[in-house]
Scaffold this motif. Structure first.
Motif, PDB file in Angstrom:
ATOM      1  N   ALA A  74       0.947  -1.311  -0.081  1.00 53.70           N
ATOM      2  CA  ALA A  74      -0.011  -0.095  -0.044  1.00 53.70           C
ATOM      3  C   ALA A  74       0.820   1.186  -0.020  1.00 53.70           C
ATOM      4  CB  ALA A  74      -0.807   0.114   1.141  1.00 53.70           C
ATOM      5  N   ALA A  75       1.743   1.256   0.873  1.00 59.91           N
ATOM      6  CA  ALA A  75       2.564   2.410   0.886  1.00 59.91           C
ATOM      7  C   ALA A  75       3.558   2.595  -0.734  1.00 59.91           C
ATOM      8  CB  ALA A  75       3.909   2.130   1.836  1.00 59.91           C
ATOM      9  N   ASN A  96       1.753   6.716  -6.867  1.00 63.68           N
ATOM     10  CA  ASN A  96       0.844   7.711  -7.185  1.00 63.68           C
ATOM     11  C   ASN A  96       1.204   9.085  -7.183  1.00 63.68           C
ATOM     12  OD1 ASN A  96      -1.682   8.617  -8.185  1.00 63.68           O
ATOM     13  ND2 ASN A  96      -2.674   8.088  -6.409  1.00 63.68           N
ATOM     14  N   LEU A  97       1.801   9.704  -5.912  1.00 62.77           N
ATOM     15  CA  LEU A  97       2.339  10.806  -5.529  1.00 62.77           C
ATOM     16  C   LEU A  97       3.631  11.025  -6.607  1.00 62.77           C
ATOM     17  CD1 LEU A  97       2.624  10.840  -1.554  1.00 62.77           C
ATOM     18  CD2 LEU A  97       0.967  11.913  -3.093  1.00 62.77           C
ATOM     19  N   PHE A 108       3.928  10.040  -9.749  1.00 62.86           N
ATOM     20  CA  PHE A 108       3.259  10.253 -10.974  1.00 62.86           C
ATOM     21  C   PHE A 108       2.690  11.590 -11.127  1.00 62.86           C
ATOM     22  CE2 PHE A 108      -0.776  10.087 -13.390  1.00 62.86           C
ATOM     23  CZ  PHE A 108      -0.484  10.051 -14.676  1.00 62.86           C
ATOM     24  N   HIS A 109       1.904  11.938  -9.891  1.00 63.55           N
ATOM     25  CA  HIS A 109       1.227  13.397  -9.835  1.00 63.55           C
ATOM     26  C   HIS A 109       2.385  14.402  -9.775  1.00 63.55           C
ATOM     27  CE1 HIS A 109      -2.976  12.200 -10.177  1.00 63.55           C
ATOM     28  NE2 HIS A 109      -2.639  11.321  -9.223  1.00 63.55           N
ATOM     29  N   LEU A 110       3.291  14.129  -9.399  1.00 61.62           N
ATOM     30  CA  LEU A 110       4.374  15.174  -9.282  1.00 61.62           C
ATOM     31  C   LEU A 110       5.081  15.430 -10.673  1.00 61.62           C
ATOM     32  CD1 LEU A 110       6.430  17.128  -7.540  1.00 61.62           C
ATOM     33  CD2 LEU A 110       7.776  15.092  -7.370  1.00 61.62           C
ATOM     34  N   VAL A 111       5.451  14.248 -11.606  1.00 64.90           N
ATOM     35  CA  VAL A 111       6.016  14.492 -12.662  1.00 64.90           C
ATOM     36  C   VAL A 111       5.090  15.060 -13.710  1.00 64.90           C
ATOM     37  CG1 VAL A 111       6.773  13.086 -14.544  1.00 64.90           C
ATOM     38  CG2 VAL A 111       7.509  12.531 -12.143  1.00 64.90           C
ATOM     39  N   GLU A 112       3.829  14.748 -13.594  1.00 59.76           N
ATOM     40  CA  GLU A 112       2.835  15.302 -14.538  1.00 59.76           C
ATOM     41  C   GLU A 112       2.448  16.844 -14.193  1.00 59.76           C
ATOM     42  OE1 GLU A 112       0.752  14.051 -17.120  1.00 59.76           O
ATOM     43  OE2 GLU A 112       2.025  12.235 -17.034  1.00 59.76           O
ATOM     44  N   SER A 113       2.589  17.139 -13.176  1.00 60.47           N
ATOM     45  CA  SER A 113       2.391  18.725 -12.742  1.00 60.47           C
ATOM     46  C   SER A 113       3.505  19.405 -13.257  1.00 60.47           C
ATOM     47  CB  SER A 113       1.969  18.943 -11.289  1.00 60.47           C
ATOM     48  OG  SER A 113       3.582  18.567 -10.550  1.00 60.47           O
ATOM     49  N   VAL A 114       4.860  18.850 -13.142  1.00 62.26           N
ATOM     50  CA  VAL A 114       5.915  19.643 -13.626  1.00 62.26           C
ATOM     51  C   VAL A 114       5.949  19.633 -15.324  1.00 62.26           C
ATOM     52  CG1 VAL A 114       8.387  19.234 -14.044  1.00 62.26           C
ATOM     53  CG2 VAL A 114       7.403  18.985 -11.673  1.00 62.26           C
ATOM     54  N   LEU A 115       5.442  18.385 -15.759  1.00 59.29           N
ATOM     55  CA  LEU A 115       5.546  18.406 -17.387  1.00 59.29           C
ATOM     56  C   LEU A 115       4.335  19.385 -17.765  1.00 59.29           C
ATOM     57  CD1 LEU A 115       5.804  14.905 -18.327  1.00 59.29           C
ATOM     58  CD2 LEU A 115       7.258  16.340 -18.761  1.00 59.29           C
ATOM     59  N   HIS A 116       3.258  19.475 -17.103  1.00 62.84           N
ATOM     60  CA  HIS A 116       2.344  20.537 -17.250  1.00 62.84           C
ATOM     61  C   HIS A 116       2.879  21.992 -17.314  1.00 62.84           C
ATOM     62  CE1 HIS A 116      -1.671  22.147 -17.941  1.00 62.84           C
ATOM     63  NE2 HIS A 116      -1.636  22.993 -16.697  1.00 62.84           N
ATOM     64  N   GLY A 117       3.713  22.154 -16.245  1.00 67.18           N
ATOM     65  CA  GLY A 117       4.001  23.548 -16.233  1.00 67.18           C
ATOM     66  C   GLY A 117       5.158  23.865 -17.325  1.00 67.18           C
ATOM     67  N   VAL A 118       5.892  22.811 -17.847  1.00 66.49           N
ATOM     68  CA  VAL A 118       6.880  22.871 -18.999  1.00 66.49           C
ATOM     69  C   VAL A 118       6.105  23.043 -20.215  1.00 66.49           C
ATOM     70  CG1 VAL A 118       8.693  21.834 -20.268  1.00 66.49           C
ATOM     71  CG2 VAL A 118       8.709  21.805 -17.479  1.00 66.49           C
ATOM     72  N   ARG A 119       5.121  22.331 -20.407  1.00 66.38           N
ATOM     73  CA  ARG A 119       4.334  22.616 -21.614  1.00 66.38           C
ATOM     74  C   ARG A 119       3.695  23.953 -21.672  1.00 66.38           C
ATOM     75  NH1 ARG A 119       1.692  17.445 -20.329  1.00 66.38           N
ATOM     76  NH2 ARG A 119       3.146  15.813 -21.298  1.00 66.38           N
ATOM     77  N   LYS A 120       3.133  24.389 -20.394  1.00 70.59           N
ATOM     78  CA  LYS A 120       2.548  25.776 -20.418  1.00 70.59           C
ATOM     79  C   LYS A 120       3.578  27.051 -20.708  1.00 70.59           C
ATOM     80  CE  LYS A 120      -0.260  26.680 -16.708  1.00 70.59           C
ATOM     81  NZ  LYS A 120      -0.840  27.221 -15.684  1.00 70.59           N
TER      82      LYS A 120
END
Length: 51
Positions: A5-6, A12-13, A15-27
């Protein structure tokens, strides 16, 4: 079971961290650009009804 579970929560954390960084770079790179049209249809012509 607790270790599994850990690992799932940590994954999951991560994944969301990498996706938010990629979203910022794309923006940053997509400033001022309009999104591409998702269909190749020509614009519709408006019909005038004279009554």
């Amino acid at each position: 079971m607790l270790l599994l579970a850990a690992a799932a929560v940590a994954g999951n954390l991560w994944f969301h961290l990498v996706e938010s960084v990629l979203h910022g770079v794309r923006k940053l790179f997509d400033r001022g650009k309009e999104p591409p049209v998702w269909h190749p249809l020509p614009p519709e012509k408006e019909e005038k009804n004279d009554v």
